[in-house]
Design an enzyme around this catalytic site. Sequence first.
Site, short mmCIF file in Angstrom:
data_model
loop_
_atom_site.label_atom_id
_atom_site.label_comp_id
_atom_site.label_asym_id
_atom_site.label_seq_id
_atom_site.Cartn_x
_atom_site.Cartn_y
_atom_site.Cartn_z
N ARG A 1 0.83 -1.21 0.00
CA ARG A 1 0.00 0.00 0.00
C ARG A 1 0.85 1.25 0.00
NH1 ARG A 1 -4.68 -1.60 4.37
NH2 ARG A 1 -5.48 -3.37 3.22
N CYS A 2 1.85 1.26 -0.83
CA CYS A 2 2.82 2.35 -0.91
C CYS A 2 2.71 3.00 -2.29
CB CYS A 2 4.22 1.76 -0.68
SG CYS A 2 5.58 2.92 -0.86
N GLY A 3 3.09 4.24 -2.37
CA GLY A 3 3.13 4.90 -3.67
C GLY A 3 4.09 4.23 -4.64
#
Length: 149
Positions: free
Chosen positions: A37-39
């Site tokens: 769930r990271c950019g």
Amino acid sequence: MASTELLDIKANNVDGKEVTLNSYQGKVLLIVNTASRCGYTPQYAGLQKLQEKYEKEGFTVLGFPSNDFNGQEPGTNAEIKKFCQLNYKVNFPLFAKNPVSGPKIQPIYKYLTANAPEKGPIDWNFEKFLVSRSGEIVGRFKSKVAPDD
């Protein structure tokens, strides 16, 4: 030589089986701390492309999920594996979710951050360490460096 120490490190894979890194001896490794769930999560696609392009030449990506940075990897190992396979068709080795920083840092990251050309703690998800066939850390790349750069 310090490079042999890296290959002696053990870690559990995403399925809970203990793996000694010497099982990758003779391969070029790209070791990456990951999060779902990271950019930078779309880098999974680039990592998989590298895996497919160079695996026949003795290269492999090793993914080490971690929830160290803003809780961006909250899932269980089974959820992480499913996410990576469904969304990015990942077939490179994934390891069990563990810390890559702080007081509970897992042994491989303790070694990598102390022995890489650029020493120091991991700053964020998707930092990459390039390891030669002999087990020497030859490069460290920050999160913003895409796998195909």
